[in-house]
Write a protein that holds these residues in place. Structure first.
Motif, PDB file in Angstrom:
ATOM      1  N   PRO A   1       0.774  -1.240   0.000  1.00  9.40           N
ATOM      2  CA  PRO A   1       0.000   0.000   0.000  1.00  9.40           C
ATOM      3  C   PRO A   1       0.804   1.289   0.000  1.00  9.40           C
ATOM      4  O   PRO A   1       0.225   2.361  -0.118  1.00  9.40           O
ATOM      5  CB  PRO A   1      -0.799  -0.112   1.309  1.00  9.40           C
ATOM      6  CG  PRO A   1       0.068  -0.931   2.201  1.00  9.40           C
ATOM      7  CD  PRO A   1       0.783  -1.906   1.312  1.00  9.40           C
ATOM      8  N   ARG A   2       2.137   1.228   0.125  1.00  7.31           N
ATOM      9  CA  ARG A   2       2.925   2.452   0.321  1.00  7.31           C
ATOM     10  C   ARG A   2       4.078   2.490  -0.678  1.00  7.31           C
ATOM     11  O   ARG A   2       5.232   2.230  -0.342  1.00  7.31           O
ATOM     12  CB  ARG A   2       3.447   2.480   1.762  1.00  7.31           C
ATOM     13  CG  ARG A   2       3.962   3.816   2.254  1.00  7.31           C
ATOM     14  CD  ARG A   2       4.420   3.704   3.698  1.00  7.31           C
ATOM     15  NE  ARG A   2       5.401   2.633   3.840  1.00  7.31           N
ATOM     16  CZ  ARG A   2       5.685   2.041   4.996  1.00  7.31           C
ATOM     17  NH1 ARG A   2       5.058   2.380   6.095  1.00  7.31           N
ATOM     18  NH2 ARG A   2       6.603   1.084   5.047  1.00  7.31           N
TER      19      ARG A   2
ATOM     20  N   GLY B   1      -3.530   2.592   6.749  1.00  9.21           N
ATOM     21  CA  GLY B   1      -3.540   3.587   5.681  1.00  9.21           C
ATOM     22  C   GLY B   1      -4.402   4.772   6.027  1.00  9.21           C
ATOM     23  O   GLY B   1      -4.010   5.931   5.847  1.00  9.21           O
TER      24      GLY B   1
ATOM     25  N   SER C   1      -2.283   8.511   7.334  1.00 12.67           N
ATOM     26  CA  SER C   1      -1.888   7.189   7.820  1.00 12.67           C
ATOM     27  C   SER C   1      -1.260   7.310   9.206  1.00 12.67           C
ATOM     28  O   SER C   1      -0.798   8.387   9.614  1.00 12.67           O
ATOM     29  CB  SER C   1      -0.904   6.546   6.849  1.00 12.67           C
ATOM     30  OG  SER C   1       0.257   7.339   6.730  1.00 12.67           O
TER      31      SER C   1
ATOM     32  N   GLN D   1      -8.721   2.159   4.556  1.00 11.18           N
ATOM     33  CA  GLN D   1      -7.533   1.842   3.769  1.00 11.18           C
ATOM     34  C   GLN D   1      -6.831   0.633   4.402  1.00 11.18           C
ATOM     35  O   GLN D   1      -7.160   0.226   5.510  1.00 11.18           O
ATOM     36  CB  GLN D   1      -6.584   3.040   3.696  1.00 11.18           C
ATOM     37  CG  GLN D   1      -7.137   4.203   2.867  1.00 11.18           C
ATOM     38  CD  GLN D   1      -6.126   5.319   2.688  1.00 11.18           C
ATOM     39  OE1 GLN D   1      -4.920   5.080   2.675  1.00 11.18           O
ATOM     40  NE2 GLN D   1      -6.616   6.550   2.546  1.00 11.18           N
ATOM     41  N   THR D   2      -5.891   0.103   3.671  1.00  8.12           N
ATOM     42  CA  THR D   2      -5.233  -1.153   4.047  1.00  8.12           C
ATOM     43  C   THR D   2      -4.608  -1.088   5.444  1.00  8.12           C
ATOM     44  O   THR D   2      -4.037  -0.078   5.846  1.00  8.12           O
ATOM     45  CB  THR D   2      -4.157  -1.488   3.002  1.00  8.12           C
ATOM     46  OG1 THR D   2      -4.809  -1.831   1.775  1.00  8.12           O
ATOM     47  CG2 THR D   2      -3.288  -2.660   3.433  1.00  8.12           C
TER      48      THR D   2
ATOM     49  N   THR E   1     -13.713   3.626  -0.613  1.00  9.83           N
ATOM     50  CA  THR E   1     -12.637   2.716  -0.978  1.00  9.83           C
ATOM     51  C   THR E   1     -12.919   2.078  -2.330  1.00  9.83           C
ATOM     52  O   THR E   1     -13.952   1.418  -2.500  1.00  9.83           O
ATOM     53  CB  THR E   1     -12.475   1.616   0.087  1.00  9.83           C
ATOM     54  OG1 THR E   1     -12.359   2.223   1.375  1.00  9.83           O
ATOM     55  CG2 THR E   1     -11.261   0.759  -0.191  1.00  9.83           C
TER      56      THR E   1
ATOM     57  N   GLU F   1      -6.727  10.439  -1.205  1.00  7.61           N
ATOM     58  CA  GLU F   1      -6.753   9.036  -1.573  1.00  7.61           C
ATOM     59  C   GLU F   1      -5.569   8.270  -0.972  1.00  7.61           C
ATOM     60  O   GLU F   1      -4.594   8.857  -0.497  1.00  7.61           O
ATOM     61  CB  GLU F   1      -6.707   8.903  -3.100  1.00  7.61           C
ATOM     62  CG  GLU F   1      -7.934   9.445  -3.810  1.00  7.61           C
ATOM     63  CD  GLU F   1      -9.154   8.544  -3.675  1.00  7.61           C
ATOM     64  OE1 GLU F   1      -9.078   7.535  -2.958  1.00  7.61           O
ATOM     65  OE2 GLU F   1     -10.181   8.855  -4.302  1.00  7.61           O
ATOM     66  N   PRO F   2      -5.619   6.933  -1.038  1.00  8.28           N
ATOM     67  CA  PRO F   2      -4.468   6.124  -0.628  1.00  8.28           C
ATOM     68  C   PRO F   2      -3.239   6.452  -1.466  1.00  8.28           C
ATOM     69  O   PRO F   2      -3.336   6.987  -2.578  1.00  8.28           O
ATOM     70  CB  PRO F   2      -4.943   4.684  -0.883  1.00  8.28           C
ATOM     71  CG  PRO F   2      -6.422   4.755  -0.916  1.00  8.28           C
ATOM     72  CD  PRO F   2      -6.767   6.107  -1.456  1.00  8.28           C
ATOM     73  N   GLN F   3      -2.082   6.094  -0.929  1.00  7.15           N
ATOM     74  CA  GLN F   3      -0.851   6.421  -1.647  1.00  7.15           C
ATOM     75  C   GLN F   3      -0.759   5.726  -2.992  1.00  7.15           C
ATOM     76  O   GLN F   3      -0.072   6.223  -3.896  1.00  7.15           O
ATOM     77  CB  GLN F   3       0.357   6.079  -0.776  1.00  7.15           C
ATOM     78  CG  GLN F   3       0.500   7.017   0.406  1.00  7.15           C
ATOM     79  CD  GLN F   3       1.857   6.959   1.046  1.00  7.15           C
ATOM     80  OE1 GLN F   3       2.829   6.470   0.456  1.00  7.15           O
ATOM     81  NE2 GLN F   3       1.959   7.457   2.271  1.00  7.15           N
ATOM     82  N   ARG F   4      -1.439   4.625  -3.189  1.00  2.00           N
ATOM     83  CA  ARG F   4      -1.404   3.973  -4.504  1.00  2.00           C
ATOM     84  C   ARG F   4      -2.103   4.820  -5.566  1.00  2.00           C
ATOM     85  O   ARG F   4      -1.763   4.744  -6.750  1.00  2.00           O
ATOM     86  CB  ARG F   4      -2.005   2.569  -4.439  1.00  2.00           C
ATOM     87  CG  ARG F   4      -1.105   1.572  -3.701  1.00  2.00           C
ATOM     88  CD  ARG F   4      -1.478   0.127  -4.026  1.00  2.00           C
ATOM     89  NE  ARG F   4      -1.290  -0.187  -5.433  1.00  2.00           N
ATOM     90  CZ  ARG F   4      -0.135  -0.550  -5.988  1.00  2.00           C
ATOM     91  NH1 ARG F   4       0.959  -0.641  -5.246  1.00  2.00           N
ATOM     92  NH2 ARG F   4      -0.060  -0.831  -7.270  1.00  2.00           N
TER      93      ARG F   4
END
Length: 788
Positions: free
Chosen positions: A75-76, A155, A180, A237-238, A377, A406-409
């Motif tokens: 995830p990072r 996350g 996070s 998030q994850t 998500t 949003e998530p880092q992805r």
């Protein structure tokens, strides 16, 4: 490196073989990581009792989500390690009153990391400020991690999250919904099967935190809602484990410096006691540069002849950071960077945002990041990438992530695909925040900046939006600029809207105009951007969140009107507003969201509403025009001229006035003197804008062509409205002709239709907006006057 020591436990061997079979079938690196976790003895809550809830709309990825292994990707991407363990999947779940302690039993199950309001979570019900969410699962630490510290990473979890491991609280409670956070849980582990319990209290808009568009409401589709949507409560998030050394790297801050062809890297760490850091930059298998320095200090790596990052060529360098104790490597992390610069500069006398020192028009959409199945998500990593890929497919080079982080992805895909990102700080509720809310909001904003400051795609921070929860606009903008001087800062998007108060500083002056594109111009200190415009609506039967309940800023009768109207707006940006100083635009929006029906795609991502090739071409023309040196269209000011029709079959007709209204009529050498006078106009500097033009009657001095309720007349008048209505901007037409755009409605053009003069809109709904011969009918030849 992973341990290669054989595992003596027969059941572990069996699990490892099973994991290998899964890996062979799915063939993804992320699943290899998860299989390794399973092979070392992870215990998961039994998934057999869990089932998803039916989603109100099904995306192409809804049914692709793994039950016990959702979102398996690491995830990072900006701080990678080879060993990690994904804790996504089925957790035991319970809901209590907000003030209750841990429940005695967990009677439900939830699929993490999907919020409790979502179908993909398996819960799908309304959560309020009176509820507290409880999560529970077990795990074992892989034997190969022995001797290392174990970090438990989240996350994001919305909003106040407390974590216990084996009955003891892991660190401090975390408050925030978009950043996070991590805990070192080594001292809480028992050497066998460990139990995690997580509680989350989410007051949404009733609390003091950032909420963006979230509002507590029923989770089933319902009428209303407006521009606000279903709340997203809890882990979204994850969640994952990873082993680290006692001294380890926690963050890489990377700032490209094109002036000196270097990458400036700050290696942040924890447990540091005399260690140094080494940074290596490479391209493929070739080392480009390396440098060593102090942890927490700036390490400068030379990048000779850097390959620049641009939306058209989003080249990324690989970055590796080693933590050194003497010459021994005690920790290593991977990342990446793009060599690019962002700033504001004068280009041909106009203040513009520049990328790598050059102006390129930034054309993007408002991206709110909502999903009908997962709400906050995205169901899969492919889904997360999809919306960004659609921006590229449609020819956009920018995206404004609207009051959500949003998530880092997501940032990884923006970096890799090549999209400029405007990142909003999620707004608080629209009320004026108290001191506690301000302290919380600013602290979370700093953490968000820290976590995403190394992403090359991110070019601007947007502090506040339309006055929602506004306060201290100028101070906050100054703080953000000082905290991250490598990016642009927008103190308020939509300073002209909804009670917003402009802080007066920052790098851009940002208006919201629906439908637009409006008349935003730069100031002496800020570039002009259109932070929101458009909102063209079209409902697709079978693809509505609440059938019949959708709204937009301007409904379109069919897809043909939608395409013509949207491309007309893009053309107006290129032809009229960019030459007048506009530098960027954000169309509302990339997808429908719940009852908003103004997306270029439906909410379920099943239908692209617009002609992708045509939109891509219009965006490409806009971007290309910003790079070209094109002289403006100049008309002969303070001279008498006549305007001739250029439409085939009507080229003997001229613009004339009759009984106060404007028409076209056949004029030739034998025409009466009165007709020749009526067809002659003095071209003067625009009454509302001297860069444009007004057309004064030859035989009625002081009376001008002006539009009123779309029809065009010859009238006298005064005041700001009259002056704007009587001002037209010259746009290059075909074959040396000129098109005349209304100064106050740049997307509307002077057109002859059935011998009458109208202000016509590409894709408009009126008879005079008919697409047939639209360009020809709006193109005029400026010729010698019939009455000198």
């Amino acid at each position: 490196m992973r341990s290669t020591t054989p595992d003596p436990r027969p059941w572990a061997v069996w699990l490892r073989r099973r994991a290998r079979r899964i890996t062979t079938v799915l063939a993804t690196l992320a699943l290899v990581c998860t299989a390794a976790l399973t092979a070392t003895g992870t215990v998961q809550a039994a998934p057999a009792a869990w089932t998803p809830k039916p989603s109100p709309m099904t995306t192409p990825w809804t049914n692709q989500v793994s039950v016990d292994n959702p979102l398996p990707e690491y995830p990072r991407p900006q701080l990678t390690r080879p060993d990690w363990a994904n804790l996504n999947g089925i957790w035991d779940f319970a809901v209590t009153s907000a003030d209750a302690g841990q429940p005695a039993s967990f009677s439900e199950q939830i699929r993490v990391p999907f919020v409790a309001e979502s179908a993909l979570s398996g819960i799908q019900r309304k959560i309020t400020q009176n509820d507290k969410l409880w999560y529970k699962r077990t795990f074992t630490v892989p034997a190969g991690w022995n001797g290392r510290r174990v970090q438990l990473n989240f996350g994001a979890s919305d909003w106040r999250t407390t974590v216990w491991v084996n009955g003891s609280q892991a660190g401090a409670t975390h408050s925030g919904g978009y950043d996070s956070f991590s805990y070192d849980i080594t001292g809480l582990l028992n050497g066998g099967t460990n139990t995690i319990v997580v509680s989350v209290w989410d007051p949404s808009q009733t609390g003091i935190g950032a909420v963006g568009k979230q509002r507590i409401s029923d989770v089933a589709p319902h009428p209303g809602g407006g521009i606000f949507y279903t709340a997203a409560s809890g882990i979204w998030q994850t969640v994952w484990l990873e082993p680290t050394a006692a001294a380890h790297i926690t963050r890489l801050d990377m700032v490209p410096d094109l002036t000196n062809n270097t990458l400036k890297v700050t290696v942040r760490g924890d447990g540091i006691s005399g260690q140094s850091a080494r940074v290596t930059v490479s391209s493929g298998s070739t080392t480009v540069g390396t440098a060593t320095g102090a942890v927490g200090g700036t390490i400068t790596v030379a990048i000779p002849n850097p390959h620049l990052w641009t939306p058209e060529d989003p080249f990324l360098y690989d970055v590796k950071a080693d933590l050194l104790s003497g010459s021994t490597v005690v920790d290593s992390v991977g990342g990446y960077s793009g060599m690019r610069s962002v700033g504001v500069a004068r280009v041909d006398g106009v203040l513009r945002p520049v990328l790598n020192g050059k102006f390129v028009f930034q054309t993007g959409t408002l991206d709110q990041g909502y999903w009908p199945d997962g709400i906050y998500t995205a169901p899969t990593d492919d889904a997360l990438k999809y919306d960004l890929q659609k921006h590229k497919d449609l020819g956009f080079n920018m995206v404004r992530k609207h009051i959500k982080v949003e998530p880092q992805r997501w940032f990884y895909w923006a970096d890799k695909l090549g999209l400029l990102v405007w990142q909003d700080m999620p707004a608080m509720d629209t009320r004026t925040p108290d001191s506690a809310a301000r302290t919380q909001w600013e602290a979370e904003y700093d953490r968000i900046i820290d976590q995403h400051r190394s992403s090359p795609s991110l070019v601007m921070w947007v502090d506040q939006n339309e006055g929602w929860g506004q306060y201290d606009q100028a101070r906050i903008a100054d703080h953000v600029k000082a905290y991250d001087p490598s990016r642009l800062v927008n103190n308020m998007s939509g300073i002209n809207c909804c009670g917003a108060v402009d802080g007066g500083n920052g790098d851009v002056l940002d208006h919201h105009v629906y439908v637009g594109p409006g008349t935003t111009v730069p100031s002496a200190t800020r570039a002009a951007v259109l932070g929101e415009y458009g909102g063209l609506g079209f409902k697709v039967s079978g693809h509505e969140w609440y059938p019949g309940g959708g709204f937009s800023y301007e409904d379109q009768a069919d897809q043909a009107h939608l395409n013509n109207r949207f491309v007309g707006l893009l053309d107006a940006l290129r032809e009229v507003r960019m030459p007048a100083g506009l530098s960027a635009s954000v169309y509302t929006e990339i997808t429908d969201v719940e009852n908003e029906a103004n997306g270029l795609l439906t909410y379920d991502r099943q239908v692209v509403k617009v002609d992708a090739a045509r939109v891509q071409a219009a965006n490409r023309a806009l971007i290309d025009a910003s790079r070209a040196t094109t002289s403006p269209v100049v008309l002969p000011a303070n001279q008498y001229k006549s305007l001739r029709v250029t439409t085939s079959g009507y080229t003997d007709r001229y613009l004339r006035h009759r009984d106060g209204a404007a028409y076209t009529d056949v004029v030739d050498a034998n025409s009466a003197a009165l007709l020749k006078n009526d067809a002659t106009w003095k071209i003067v500097p625009g009454l509302a804008n001297s860069a444009c033009y007004s057309f004064e009657s030859r035989n009625y001095p002081g009376q001008y062509l002006r539009h009123r309720e779309y029809r065009v007349y010859k009238e006298s008048g005064s005041g700001a409205l009259f002056n704007a209505d009587a001002t037209f901007c010259a746009v290059r037409g075909a074959n040396g002709g000129v098109r005349l755009s209304a100064s106050n409605f740049p997307e509307q053009y002077l057109r002859h239709y059935n011998a009458e003069l109208w202000l016509a809109t590409p894709g408009g709904s009126h008879a005079w907006d008919n697409p047939g011969s639209f360009t020809e009918d709006t193109t005029w030849a400026v010729e010698a006057p019939w009455a000198p």
